[in-house]
Scaffold this motif. Structure first.
Motif, mmCIF file in Angstrom:
data_model
loop_
_atom_site.group_PDB
_atom_site.id
_atom_site.type_symbol
_atom_site.label_atom_id
_atom_site.label_comp_id
_atom_site.label_asym_id
_atom_site.label_seq_id
_atom_site.Cartn_x
_atom_site.Cartn_y
_atom_site.Cartn_z
ATOM 1 N N CYS A 41 0.809 -1.225 0.000
ATOM 2 C CA CYS A 41 0.000 0.000 0.000
ATOM 3 C C CYS A 41 0.843 1.277 0.000
ATOM 4 O O CYS A 41 0.306 2.368 0.190
ATOM 5 N N THR A 42 2.139 1.175 -0.256
ATOM 6 C CA THR A 42 3.042 2.324 -0.154
ATOM 7 C C THR A 42 2.677 3.430 -1.140
ATOM 8 O O THR A 42 2.480 3.190 -2.330
ATOM 9 N N VAL A 43 2.588 4.637 -0.609
ATOM 10 C CA VAL A 43 2.384 5.862 -1.392
ATOM 11 C C VAL A 43 3.352 6.896 -0.847
ATOM 12 O O VAL A 43 3.989 6.682 0.187
ATOM 13 N N HIS A 44 3.457 8.021 -1.523
ATOM 14 C CA HIS A 44 4.254 9.134 -1.002
ATOM 15 C C HIS A 44 3.306 10.170 -0.419
ATOM 16 O O HIS A 44 2.290 10.497 -1.037
ATOM 17 N N MET A 45 3.639 10.656 0.747
ATOM 18 C CA MET A 45 2.882 11.732 1.367
ATOM 19 C C MET A 45 3.886 12.832 1.687
ATOM 20 O O MET A 45 4.802 12.611 2.493
ATOM 21 N N ASP A 46 3.737 13.958 0.999
ATOM 22 C CA ASP A 46 4.700 15.054 1.098
ATOM 23 C C ASP A 46 6.122 14.561 0.863
ATOM 24 O O ASP A 46 7.069 14.941 1.547
ATOM 25 N N GLY A 47 6.264 13.657 -0.126
ATOM 26 C CA GLY A 47 7.580 13.184 -0.529
ATOM 27 C C GLY A 47 8.158 12.049 0.272
ATOM 28 O O GLY A 47 9.261 11.590 -0.018
ATOM 29 N N ILE A 48 7.435 11.564 1.266
ATOM 30 C CA ILE A 48 7.933 10.478 2.121
ATOM 31 C C ILE A 48 7.110 9.222 1.861
ATOM 32 O O ILE A 48 5.881 9.279 1.787
ATOM 33 N N ALA A 49 7.779 8.086 1.713
ATOM 34 C CA ALA A 49 7.086 6.815 1.512
ATOM 35 C C ALA A 49 6.389 6.419 2.807
ATOM 36 O O ALA A 49 7.025 6.361 3.868
ATOM 37 N N VAL A 50 5.077 6.187 2.717
ATOM 38 C CA VAL A 50 4.284 5.792 3.885
ATOM 39 C C VAL A 50 3.394 4.616 3.509
ATOM 40 O O VAL A 50 3.083 4.402 2.340
ATOM 41 N N ARG A 51 2.974 3.889 4.520
ATOM 42 C CA ARG A 51 2.039 2.781 4.336
ATOM 43 C C ARG A 51 0.626 3.339 4.497
ATOM 44 O O ARG A 51 0.208 3.698 5.593
#
Length: 153
Positions: A45-55
């Protein structure tokens, strides 16, 4: 609630506690991020949130409000692939493909942080993204190829 995903502002009528993954998939019909484990251990489910990889399975939608969320759909376009996407194709990384959007998003984040990662860097940053098919050698090769392509660009 307003969410900006892949550069587009969306209005979602959801509870702030709803996981971002479900908002993306069920409310916004953005299907790249996958449900794998639900406990941030597999990386599908990894996406980027404000440039940071998050689950995204563990990020509350309310915490994403005001942030810039990027999914695999926003990383590149069919006409202009991101270097990681192009390397994935070149090295034929995907087998079943289920985990690949999360792998690609994590790899893109890795290369943003470390443009020339070592094998140890790759293992450390990519280690939380699981691939049931075991394509790890191809993943490493694709990351190195993307690094070289980005360096030459």
């Amino acid at each position: 609630m307003k969410l900006t995903v892949n550069g587009v502002e969306h209005e979602a009528d959801v509870e702030p506690e709803m996981p971002l993954l479900w908002v993306l998939r069920d409310e916004l019909q953005i299907r790249g991020p996958k449900y794998g484990c639900g406990i941030a251990q597999c990386g599908a489910c990894t996406v980027h949130m404000d440039g940071i990889a998050v689950r995204s399975c563990q990020i509350a939608a309310g915490d994403a409000e005001g942030a810039e969320v990027v999914t695999i759909e926003g990383l590149g376009t069919p006409e202009s692939l991101h270097a990681v996407q192009a390397a994935w194709i070149e090295h034929q990384v995907a087998q079943c493909g289920y985990c690949q959007s999360g792998q690609i998003m994590q790899a893109a984040y890795l290369l943003d942080m470390m443009p020339e990662p070592t094998d140890e860097d790759i293992d450390k940053v990519m280690g939380g993204n699981l691939c049931r098919c075991g394509t790890y050698p191809r993943i490493r090769a694709a990351i190195k190829a993307a690094s070289a392509a980005m360096k030459g660009a």
